[in-house]
Scaffold this active site. Structure first.
Site, PDB file in Angstrom:
ATOM      1  N   TYR A 284       0.857  -1.185   0.000  1.00  0.00           N
ATOM      2  CA  TYR A 284       0.000   0.000   0.000  1.00  0.00           C
ATOM      3  C   TYR A 284       0.891   1.232   0.000  1.00  0.00           C
ATOM      4  O   TYR A 284       1.979   1.207   0.576  1.00  0.00           O
ATOM      5  CB  TYR A 284      -0.895   0.011   1.248  1.00  0.00           C
ATOM      6  CG  TYR A 284      -2.009   1.021   1.173  1.00  0.00           C
ATOM      7  CD1 TYR A 284      -3.156   0.758   0.431  1.00  0.00           C
ATOM      8  CD2 TYR A 284      -1.909   2.259   1.806  1.00  0.00           C
ATOM      9  CE1 TYR A 284      -4.183   1.705   0.337  1.00  0.00           C
ATOM     10  CE2 TYR A 284      -2.928   3.198   1.717  1.00  0.00           C
ATOM     11  CZ  TYR A 284      -4.061   2.911   0.984  1.00  0.00           C
ATOM     12  OH  TYR A 284      -5.062   3.833   0.884  1.00  0.00           O
TER      13      TYR A 284
ATOM     14  N   PHE B 120      -5.601   9.124  -4.096  1.00  0.00           N
ATOM     15  CA  PHE B 120      -4.406   8.544  -4.723  1.00  0.00           C
ATOM     16  C   PHE B 120      -4.073   7.284  -3.950  1.00  0.00           C
ATOM     17  O   PHE B 120      -3.946   7.330  -2.723  1.00  0.00           O
ATOM     18  CB  PHE B 120      -3.189   9.481  -4.620  1.00  0.00           C
ATOM     19  CG  PHE B 120      -1.876   8.814  -4.996  1.00  0.00           C
ATOM     20  CD1 PHE B 120      -1.344   8.996  -6.269  1.00  0.00           C
ATOM     21  CD2 PHE B 120      -1.196   7.988  -4.101  1.00  0.00           C
ATOM     22  CE1 PHE B 120      -0.153   8.360  -6.634  1.00  0.00           C
ATOM     23  CE2 PHE B 120      -0.008   7.347  -4.464  1.00  0.00           C
ATOM     24  CZ  PHE B 120       0.513   7.549  -5.735  1.00  0.00           C
ATOM     25  N   GLU B 121      -3.952   6.174  -4.646  1.00  0.00           N
ATOM     26  CA  GLU B 121      -3.299   5.041  -4.006  1.00  0.00           C
ATOM     27  C   GLU B 121      -2.758   4.100  -5.068  1.00  0.00           C
ATOM     28  O   GLU B 121      -3.323   3.973  -6.147  1.00  0.00           O
ATOM     29  CB  GLU B 121      -4.187   4.291  -2.985  1.00  0.00           C
ATOM     30  CG  GLU B 121      -5.579   3.982  -3.399  1.00  0.00           C
ATOM     31  CD  GLU B 121      -6.462   3.392  -2.278  1.00  0.00           C
ATOM     32  OE1 GLU B 121      -7.457   2.756  -2.625  1.00  0.00           O
ATOM     33  OE2 GLU B 121      -6.156   3.555  -1.075  1.00  0.00           O
ATOM     34  N   ILE B 122      -1.609   3.535  -4.746  1.00  0.00           N
ATOM     35  CA  ILE B 122      -1.075   2.442  -5.548  1.00  0.00           C
ATOM     36  C   ILE B 122      -0.975   1.293  -4.554  1.00  0.00           C
ATOM     37  O   ILE B 122      -0.423   1.471  -3.465  1.00  0.00           O
ATOM     38  CB  ILE B 122       0.313   2.783  -6.133  1.00  0.00           C
ATOM     39  CG1 ILE B 122       0.220   4.031  -7.025  1.00  0.00           C
ATOM     40  CG2 ILE B 122       0.863   1.590  -6.928  1.00  0.00           C
ATOM     41  CD1 ILE B 122       1.562   4.520  -7.551  1.00  0.00           C
TER      42      ILE B 122
END
Ligand code: GDP
Ligand code: MN
Length: 349
Positions: free
Chosen positions: A178, A235-237
Site C-alpha cells: 500500500y 491517490f493510491e497504488i
C-alpha cells in the site's frame, strides 16, 4: 542499460539521463477509476496528466468502473487519451446498494440530520455507496481480477513532476502492499464509531493483526483511541491480492456488518488506512515523495529542490502539505524511523 530502481534525484548517483526513459519489465498492473458519465471531462484532465508525466512511456491499461453503463462519449474520449488498452465495467447492484441488514429508515434519518448539520456529503446516499464500494468491492470486479497492482486515479487531479521510474515496479520489487502521497486527519463526525468497530475486529481476529504493525500511526494511546490519521485514498497504488486476502476481507465484512457506511459516513480512506496499518507490517507501506500530486484542496510537492528541478516539477514547494500541522505524514516518518528530508522544517506552518 542498467536502470537503478527508484533512485532519488537527491542521491549522489543520480543522473539526469534517467528521466524520460521507459525502462524495465512491466508489472501486472492497471490504472483504475470509478467515475460517472458526467465526470468525463474532469477524468480527461486527469488522464492527460498521468499520460504526460508517466504512462505514455509505459502504456499501462486502464479500467473504468461505474454504477451505470458508460456512454459513448465517455468511452470515446477516455480511449483516445489512454495510451494502453481501456476497459469499462458496470458495477453489479449488490455492490452499490443497501445490504439487507441496514435499517433504511435509520439511514435516511442520518442523512437528513448530517445534511442539516452541513457535514460534507452528509446527506448523500450515493457518496456512501461509493465509499463502501471503494472499501470493499472495487478489487473484486471481474475486470480487476487478473491484475496484481492498481493505481487509483480520480477526476480532476494534477501530477506536477515527471515520474522517472515505474511505481508499480517499486511496489513489486520492494514488496510494498500500500502506498500514499498525502495523509491528514479525518473529519470526526463521519466516523464516530469506526474505532469501536475496529477494536471489536481486533478482539475477534487477533490472528489478522500484523506483528510489526503501524498502530502508532493510528493511535497515540496504544490503540485506546483513534487519532483520525488517514492516508488520502483518492491517490493510491496498492496490491490487489492483499485487498482480496482473508484478513482484509474479514475486516471489511466486520465493518460492513456494523453498518457505519450508512449509519455514519465512513470513508474508504480511513478504512483502507486502518487496514493497512493493522493488517500489514510497517515495511509494507510506502510513501512516494517523488510523485507530486494535487486533489482539491491539498498538494504534495516533493521536498528537495534537486528532485523538483530534475523531475521538471511545476508545483510551488510552499504549497506542500506534508509538514503542515494538519498532515499526518510527519507521524509516518517518526513511527518508521525515517529521517525527514532536508528542507522540511522550512515548509512547516
Ligand atoms: P471526493 O474526492 O471525496 O470529494 O469525492 P468524489 O466526488 O471525487 O468521488 C470519489 C470518486 O468516486 C471519484 O472517482 C468519483 O468520480 C467517483 N464517484 C462519486 N460518486 C459516484 C457515483 O455516484 N457514481 C460513480 N460511478 N462514481 C462516483
Ligand atoms: Mn475526488
Amino acid at each position: 542499460k542498467e536502470y537503478p530502481l527508484a533512485l532519488s534525484p537527491e542521491d549522489p548517483n543520480w543522473n539526469v539521463d534517467l528521466v524520460g526513459i521507459a525502462p524495465g519489465p512491466r508489472m501486472n498492473a492497471t490504472f483504475v477509476s470509478l467515475a460517472r458519465n458526467s465526470d468525463v471531462w474532469d477524468m480527461a484532465r486527469s488522464i492527460r496528466q498521468v499520460e504526460d508525466r508517466f504512462n505514455r512511456r509505459y502504456n499501462y491499461e486502464w479500467v473504468f468502473l461505474n454504477d451505470e453503463p458508460f456512454d459513448d462519449t465517455f468511452k470515446k474520449v477516455t480511449t483516445s487519451l489512454v495510451s494502453g488498452k481501456t476497459y469499462y465495467g458496470e458495477i453489479p447492484k449488490e455492490h452499490w446498494s443497501f445490504p439487507k441488514w441496514i435499517d433504511q429508515e435509520k439511514a435516511q434519518k442520518v442523512r437528513q440530520d448530517m445534511g442539516d448539520r452541513k457535514i460534507i456529503y452528509g446527506d448523500s446516499a450515493s457518496y456512501r455507496h461509493m465509499c463502501r464500494f471503494e472499501s470493499g468491492f472495487f478489487f473484486r470486479q471481474p475486470l480487476m481480477l487478473n491484475y496484481e497492482y492498481y493505481w487509483r486515479v480520480e477526476p480532476s487531479i494534477e501530477l506536477y513532476c515527471d515520474i522517472h521510474y515505474d511505481p508499480f515496479r517499486v511496489m513489486a520489487e520492494k514488496g510494498k502492499k500500500y502506498s500514499f502521497v498525502l495523509s491528514l486527519y479525518e473529519y470526526v463526525e463521519t466516523i464516530k464509531t469506526l474505532w469501536d468497530s475496529t477494536k471489536k475486529f481486533i478482539k475477534n481476529h487477533p490472528e489478522h493483526i500484523a506483528k510489526d504493525n503501524s498502530m502508532g500511526f493510528l493511535s497515540d494511546d496504544n490503540g485506546d483511541t483513534y487519532n483520525n490519521c488517514h492516508f488520502w485514498s483518492n491517490f493510491e497504488i496498492g496490491n490487489l491480492d492483499w485487498l482480496r486476502s482473508k484478513p482484509y476481507l474479514d475486516f471489511f465484512e466486520s465493518l460492513d456488518q456494523d453498518g457505519g457506511f450508512f449509519y455514519e459516513r465512513w470513508g474508504d480512506a480511513p478504512v483502507h488506512t486502518i487496514a493497512a496499518s493493522l493488517l500489514l507490517n510497517k515495511s509494507d507501506i510506502h510513501f512516494f515523495n517523488d510523485i507530486a500530486y494535487w486533489h482539491v484542496p491539498f498538494t504534495h510537492c516533493p521536498t528537495g529542490e534537486k528532485t523538483r528541478l530534475a523531475l521538471q516539477c511545476h508545483c510551488n514547494p510552499n504549497d506542500n502539505f506534508d509538514w503542515k500541522g494538519y498532515s499526518c505524514t510527519s507521524r509516518f516518518f517518526d513511527i518508521n524511523g525515517i529521517t525527514k528530508p532536508e528542507g522540511y522544517a522550512d515548509q512547516q506552518d
